[in-house]
Design a protein around this motif. Structure first.
Motif, PDB file in Angstrom:
ATOM      1  N   LYS A   1     -17.326   8.516  -9.344  1.00  0.00           N
ATOM      2  CA  LYS A   1     -17.214   7.226  -8.639  1.00  0.00           C
ATOM      3  C   LYS A   1     -15.880   6.530  -8.956  1.00  0.00           C
ATOM      4  N   TYR A   2     -15.146   7.070  -9.927  1.00  0.00           N
ATOM      5  CA  TYR A   2     -13.871   6.456 -10.306  1.00  0.00           C
ATOM      6  C   TYR A   2     -12.699   6.923  -9.434  1.00  0.00           C
ATOM      7  N   ALA A   3     -12.937   7.873  -8.537  1.00  0.00           N
ATOM      8  CA  ALA A   3     -11.837   8.371  -7.691  1.00  0.00           C
ATOM      9  C   ALA A   3     -11.567   7.394  -6.547  1.00  0.00           C
ATOM     10  N   VAL A   4     -10.926   6.286  -6.896  1.00  0.00           N
ATOM     11  CA  VAL A   4     -10.612   5.239  -5.917  1.00  0.00           C
ATOM     12  C   VAL A   4      -9.091   5.122  -5.848  1.00  0.00           C
ATOM     13  N   CYS A   5      -8.538   5.153  -4.638  1.00  0.00           N
ATOM     14  CA  CYS A   5      -7.100   4.934  -4.473  1.00  0.00           C
ATOM     15  C   CYS A   5      -6.884   3.448  -4.180  1.00  0.00           C
ATOM     16  N   PRO A   6      -6.361   2.695  -5.151  1.00  0.00           N
ATOM     17  CA  PRO A   6      -6.232   1.246  -4.957  1.00  0.00           C
ATOM     18  C   PRO A   6      -5.305   0.889  -3.797  1.00  0.00           C
TER      19      PRO A   6
ATOM     20  N   ALA B   1       0.858  -1.189   0.000  1.00  0.00           N
ATOM     21  CA  ALA B   1       0.000   0.000   0.000  1.00  0.00           C
ATOM     22  C   ALA B   1       0.895   1.240   0.000  1.00  0.00           C
ATOM     23  N   GLN B   2       1.317   1.633  -1.191  1.00  0.00           N
ATOM     24  CA  GLN B   2       2.270   2.740  -1.318  1.00  0.00           C
ATOM     25  C   GLN B   2       1.656   3.887  -2.109  1.00  0.00           C
ATOM     26  N   CYS B   3       1.933   5.094  -1.673  1.00  0.00           N
ATOM     27  CA  CYS B   3       1.357   6.265  -2.350  1.00  0.00           C
ATOM     28  C   CYS B   3       2.203   6.611  -3.580  1.00  0.00           C
ATOM     29  N   PRO B   4       1.610   6.541  -4.787  1.00  0.00           N
ATOM     30  CA  PRO B   4       2.408   6.852  -5.983  1.00  0.00           C
ATOM     31  C   PRO B   4       2.903   8.293  -6.018  1.00  0.00           C
ATOM     32  N   MET B   5       2.147   9.214  -5.433  1.00  0.00           N
ATOM     33  CA  MET B   5       2.636  10.608  -5.443  1.00  0.00           C
ATOM     34  C   MET B   5       3.899  10.746  -4.590  1.00  0.00           C
ATOM     35  N   ALA B   6       3.932  10.051  -3.440  1.00  0.00           N
ATOM     36  CA  ALA B   6       5.116  10.134  -2.571  1.00  0.00           C
ATOM     37  C   ALA B   6       6.352   9.619  -3.296  1.00  0.00           C
TER      38      ALA B   6
END
Ligand code: 13P
Ligand code: SF4
Length: 302
Positions: free
Chosen positions: A252-257, A81-86
């Motif tokens: 509804k597509y704003a999901v952070c996988p 579970a890693q943040c792509p922006m970070a």
């Protein structure tokens, strides 16, 4: 024994607490001891008397808890579970940017690796970005890694903001057309958006707020309908805490996988097997802690 009761039992045995971000799955939020935004979770990590913190969020959040609490065991149920922006900034690329602007201070969004926090003057979250920038004596600010948050801050300060070119892929999916369509269908709804959204989306908002800021605003507002421009996990708490009000997702597509990886099952595994322990090397931790401490001292402004 069902999963919820097993988690309760393990928490007691380990003197553990579960911290969950507002974007977590609904069932994970429901068993957490505290659900909050990045700022609130950092505060809670410091004030909790638990021996073990199970962090249900993404990598930089668990890392921040470990930086602030070296004496506690910080567990991340899902290390993927890693943040792509970070991951859009590295210490080497930040060093090069600092060489280009030697007089500038560095403000880093909390969505960064510990090694980048260690090279920054201060951290901020979406709850206090403008306040943090304005608190600094420097007139030039390198702001990393979210360009959208940097542009939002630039519009609310007289300082020169030098934005980094990172962005949140989830908030990037929210388009002005999505918000306008919702507004057409629900003309009385107020539009609340997160500052990680594109500037064209921010321009349509009635309020630009952190996730905790949206929760507070919706609760005290006289309005009964809201269009929510952020990751859809926030709708769980908004609806639970305001059953008389209606909330529509911007899309509804704003999901952070990444935020959705933690499950009740992985929390049980984490507590049973004492995994995965998050530790930051001491030389980086001490420097990164200074930036996080300064962020917490600045307080929130939403
Ligand atoms: P906040 O909950 O701090 O507003 O942050 C949003 C976010 O994207 C965290 O990854
Ligand atoms: Fe990172 Fe965006 Fe997911 Fe937050 S919502 S964790 S910023 S990718």
């Amino acid at each position: 024994m069902d999963e919820v009761n097993r988690i309760k039992q393990l928490k007691k045995e380990r003197n553990a607490i579960i911290l969950a971000h507002n974007y977590q799955r609904g069932d994970v939020q429901d068993i957490a001891d505290f659900v909050g935004d990045s700022f609130g979770l950092s505060q809670k990590a410091v004030s909790s008397g638990a021996d073990t913190i199970v962090f249900c969020g993404v990598d930089f959040m668990a890392e921040s808890a470990a930086i602030l609490n070296p004496e506690k065991t910080v567990l991340m149920p899902e290390t993927n579970a890693q943040c792509p922006m970070a991951a859009m900034i590295t210490p080497v690329s930040l060093k090069l940017e600092k060489e280009k602007y030697p007089d500038a201070a560095v403000v880093c969004y909390v969505n960064t690796p510990a090694s980048v926090k260690a090279q920054s003057d201060i951290c901020c979250t979406s709850a206090n970005a403008v306040k943090v920038v304005n608190s600094l004596p420097e007139e030039e600010i390198i702001f990393v890694p979210d360009r959208n948050l940097a542009l939002y801050v630039a519009a609310h300060t007289t300082k020169k903001i030098i934005p980094w070119n990172g962005y949140c892929p989830t908030h990037h999916l929210i388009l002005p057309g999505d918000i306008l369509l919702e507004k057409e269908e629900h003309p009385d709804a107020l539009i609340l958006v997160h500052p990680e959204c594109r500037p064209e989306v921010v321009a349509l908002a009635d309020q630009v707020l952190s996730t905790a800021g949206m929760l507070n605003y919706a609760k005290q507002s006289k309005s009964r309908e809201f269009i929510i421009g952020t990751e859809i996990g926030l709708l769980h708490r908004l609806r639970k805490e305001n059953p008389e009000k209606t909330f529509f997702p911007g899309t509804k597509y704003a999901v952070c996988p990444n935020m959705k990886m933690n499950t009740l099952g992985s929390i049980i595994m984490a507590l049973e097997n004492n995994e995965h322990i998050i530790k930051v090397p001491e030389n980086i931790r001490i420097k990164a802690k200074r930036s996080l401490d300064r962020m917490l001292e600045a307080g929130r402004s939403d």
